[in-house]
Design an enzyme around this catalytic site. Structure first.
Site, PDB file in Angstrom:
ATOM      1  N   SER A   1       0.808  -1.135  -0.143  1.00  0.00           N
ATOM      2  CA  SER A   1       0.003   0.007  -0.061  1.00  0.00           C
ATOM      3  C   SER A   1       0.708   1.254   0.095  1.00  0.00           C
ATOM      4  O   SER A   1       2.400   1.102  -0.057  1.00  0.00           O
ATOM      5  CB  SER A   1      -0.727   0.017   1.041  1.00  0.00           C
ATOM      6  OG  SER A   1      -0.068   0.345   2.410  1.00  0.00           O
ATOM      7  N   LYS A   2       0.316   2.501   0.000  1.00  0.00           N
ATOM      8  CA  LYS A   2       0.948   3.562  -0.021  1.00  0.00           C
ATOM      9  C   LYS A   2       1.835   3.946   1.234  1.00  0.00           C
ATOM     10  O   LYS A   2       3.007   4.354   0.943  1.00  0.00           O
ATOM     11  CB  LYS A   2       0.099   4.653   0.008  1.00  0.00           C
ATOM     12  CG  LYS A   2      -0.704   4.944  -1.508  1.00  0.00           C
ATOM     13  CD  LYS A   2      -1.122   6.340  -1.751  1.00  0.00           C
ATOM     14  CE  LYS A   2      -2.007   6.515  -2.891  1.00  0.00           C
ATOM     15  NZ  LYS A   2      -3.246   6.847  -2.874  1.00  0.00           N
ATOM     16  N   ARG A   3       1.676   3.015   2.071  1.00  0.00           N
ATOM     17  CA  ARG A   3       2.598   3.132   3.469  1.00  0.00           C
ATOM     18  C   ARG A   3       4.044   2.672   2.749  1.00  0.00           C
ATOM     19  O   ARG A   3       4.973   3.040   3.537  1.00  0.00           O
ATOM     20  CB  ARG A   3       2.109   2.107   4.297  1.00  0.00           C
ATOM     21  CG  ARG A   3       1.480   2.607   5.468  1.00  0.00           C
ATOM     22  CD  ARG A   3       0.774   1.728   6.429  1.00  0.00           C
ATOM     23  NE  ARG A   3       0.433   0.483   5.986  1.00  0.00           N
ATOM     24  CZ  ARG A   3       1.045  -0.778   6.162  1.00  0.00           C
ATOM     25  NH1 ARG A   3       2.091  -0.900   6.955  1.00  0.00           N
ATOM     26  NH2 ARG A   3       0.460  -1.873   5.674  1.00  0.00           N
ATOM     27  N   HIS A   4       4.097   1.658   1.822  1.00  0.00           N
ATOM     28  CA  HIS A   4       5.446   1.333   1.644  1.00  0.00           C
ATOM     29  C   HIS A   4       6.191   1.911   0.543  1.00  0.00           C
ATOM     30  O   HIS A   4       7.185   1.822  -0.084  1.00  0.00           O
ATOM     31  CB  HIS A   4       5.161  -0.213   0.974  1.00  0.00           C
ATOM     32  CG  HIS A   4       4.515  -1.142   1.904  1.00  0.00           C
ATOM     33  ND1 HIS A   4       3.110  -1.686   1.747  1.00  0.00           N
ATOM     34  CD2 HIS A   4       5.280  -1.833   3.024  1.00  0.00           C
ATOM     35  CE1 HIS A   4       2.835  -2.321   2.910  1.00  0.00           C
ATOM     36  NE2 HIS A   4       4.151  -2.391   3.695  1.00  0.00           N
ATOM     37  N   GLY A   5       5.638   3.105   0.160  1.00  0.00           N
ATOM     38  CA  GLY A   5       6.097   3.990  -0.857  1.00  0.00           C
ATOM     39  C   GLY A   5       5.141   4.176  -2.028  1.00  0.00           C
ATOM     40  O   GLY A   5       4.177   3.917  -2.082  1.00  0.00           O
TER      41      GLY A   5
END
Ligand code: GLU
Length: 487
Positions: free
Chosen positions: A253-257
């Site tokens: 998800s966006k959390r990972h970049g």
């Protein structure tokens, strides 16, 4: 059987890394089997769908080189249209047929009534399944009258109470127990059909032979199997590819970049490298190589080499793959890319021969095209010298000041902005023969004198790229440091 595969994005956002991977697998499979790759736009969620996103997603696919054979812009009249929002009449026609055969029914229940049913099931510790009055075929006559009178009910599919087994090409046999799903809506009361229903109608009518998509759709598949059965339609082959996860093993998800393709595009990633890396996320090359281009796979891509395990998205590996592709690129193409980059202004001002040699040298040290002008600043145009211990040690050798003095004298004779490789060779020869310096003191001394560094690339490439004015400044600085040190 002719192979027809599809990528069916919903235009509700940018093209996601996972979506690009799915598109790529379908594209490669079509290429490998001489099949047709179809782009279908799943825009039935009118609130979230947006024509602009459709355009941007197609644009990103084009950038990746994942080109479709059929789609909204390349319609085959036999299967068009390719946007679900333009296929309402088709969905309605099949829904009517399902109602006619009592395989689906009109449902007039209100939201409130459905909520009550759900609450009751929860209170009794049961899964919430539809148990409204409209399920009973005895109420069909009343339902038809109300529809005739202009009411707009939902259409609910009658889910058979039996188990299903999917023979998945990646996951193997996947069994869905009986009663896993209750009767489900296929057309909402506002007339909009739902994904699981449209998907089957379209895959059937578009004669899709293989459905290759993410594992997150496995739970939908049971509903789709039921609809295929009700329509008496031939099942396509299914291949559900493993999930993408981040380093914490959670769904990517966006959390990972950055998870949308356009962000990578803006950061100068190479499309071939992106495709290479995306292919590796869940698929492996038969000869275990990690670096390849799309066209290398046209003859070897197969559904047999998918991994059943989640694939970890590793940005560092992607960067490395990008660097490998950069090293294989033609200089000419790199120079063309740099010509459009504001950060390469200094680089772009040099003459063509200089640029060509600089790219040959610098791409070895770069992962991105945009690293090349940065490396040029650092390795070629850098005036600052860091007086590290190793460098001071070289300066301390008795031979080094002789080399510096000699080279200073030679540089002062040069009238051109750059020295040639031949001049460099003649200095080496002179130092060896006339100054009688050999081995390490010769090579390291000359390198230190001309570059201010202890290590680095082949001097024959580097020095003819470095402006004479800069080499002179380095020589002066080194003499000064040496004198100060000697006190
Ligand atoms: N529109 C669906 C999605 O974007 C497609 C699923 C499928 O390939 O069946 O996830």
């Amino acid at each position: 059987m002719s192979v027809r595969v599809r990528f069916a994005p919903s235009p509700t956002g940018y093209l996601h890394i996972g979506g690009a991977r799915t598109a790529l697998y379908n594209y490669l499979y079509a290429k490998a089997l001489g099949g047709t790759f179809i782009l279908r736009i799943e825009d039935t969620d009118i609130e979230r769908s947006n024509a602009e996103y459709e355009k941007l997603q197609i644009d990103d696919l084009k950038w990746l080189g994942i080109t479709h054979d059929e789609g909204p812009d390349k319609p085959n009249p036999k299967y068009a249209p390719y946007r679900q929002s333009e296929r309402s009449a088709i969905y309605q026609k099949y829904a009517d047929q399902l109602i006619e055969k009592d395989l689906a029914y009109y449902d007039f229940c209100t939201e409130e009534e459905l909520e009550v049913m759900k609450a009751r099931a929860e209170a009794e510790g049961r899964d919430p399944v539809y148990e409204g009055k409209w399920k009973d075929p005895a109420n069909k006559v009343e339902a038809l009258e109300r529809v005739k009178a202009g009411e707009k009910p939902a259409i609910r599919f009658r889910a058979p109470k039996k188990s299903y087994t999917l023979k998945d090409k990646v996951k193997g046999d996947v069994t869905y127990p009986a009663n896993m799903v209750g009767d489900f809506v296929i057309v909402r009361s506002n007339g909009l059909p739902v994904y699981n229903y449209c998907c089957v109608i379209d895959d059937m009518l578009m004669e899709i032979s293989h459905v290759i998509r993410g594992e997150d759709h496995l739970n939908n598949t049971v509903r789709q199997l039921m609809i295929y059965e009700a329509l008496n339609a031939k099942l396509p082959e299914f291949a559900h590819v493993s999930l993408l996860i981040g380093s914490d093993r959670q769904k990517l998800s966006k959390r990972h970049g950055a998870t949308s393709v356009n962000l990578y595009r803006n950061e100068n990633y190479l499309p071939e490298a992106m495709c290479n890396y995306l292919t590796l996320l869940g698929w492996s090359h038969p000869s275990e190589t990690d670096i390849f281009s799309k066209s290398d796979l046209f003859s070897i891509f197969s559904l047999e080499r998918f991994s059943g395990h989640a694939a970890m998205y590793d940005l560092e590996k992607l960067k490395w793959v990008n660097g490998q592709h950069l090293k294989k690129m033609e200089n000419e193409d790199i120079i063309k890319m740099l010509s459009g980059m504001p950060e390469a202004t200094g680089f772009n001002q040099q003459d063509p021969a200089w640029k060509n040699t600089a790219v040959t040298l610098l791409k070895q040290y770069a992962d991105f095209v945009s690293d090349i002008p940065k490396k040029a600043e650092e390795m070629i145009f850098g005036e600052h010298i860091e007086m590290k211990n190793e460098l001071m040690e070289i300066l301390g050798w008795e031979t080094t000041p002789k080399i510096i003095d000699y080279l200073h004298g030679e540089m002062n004779k040069i009238t051109t902005p750059f020295v040639t490789e031949a001049e460099l060779t003649s200095w080496m020869d002179f130092a060896k023969k006339d100054l009688a310096i050999k081995g390490k003191p010769l090579f390291q001394g000359i390198r230190a004198a001309l570059t201010g560094q202890e290590h680095g690339p082949d001097l024959k490439l580097l020095i003819p790229l470095t402006p004479v004015s800069i080499i002179k400044k380095r020589l002066s600085l080194l003499s000064k440091t040496k004198q100060e040190k000697d006190g």
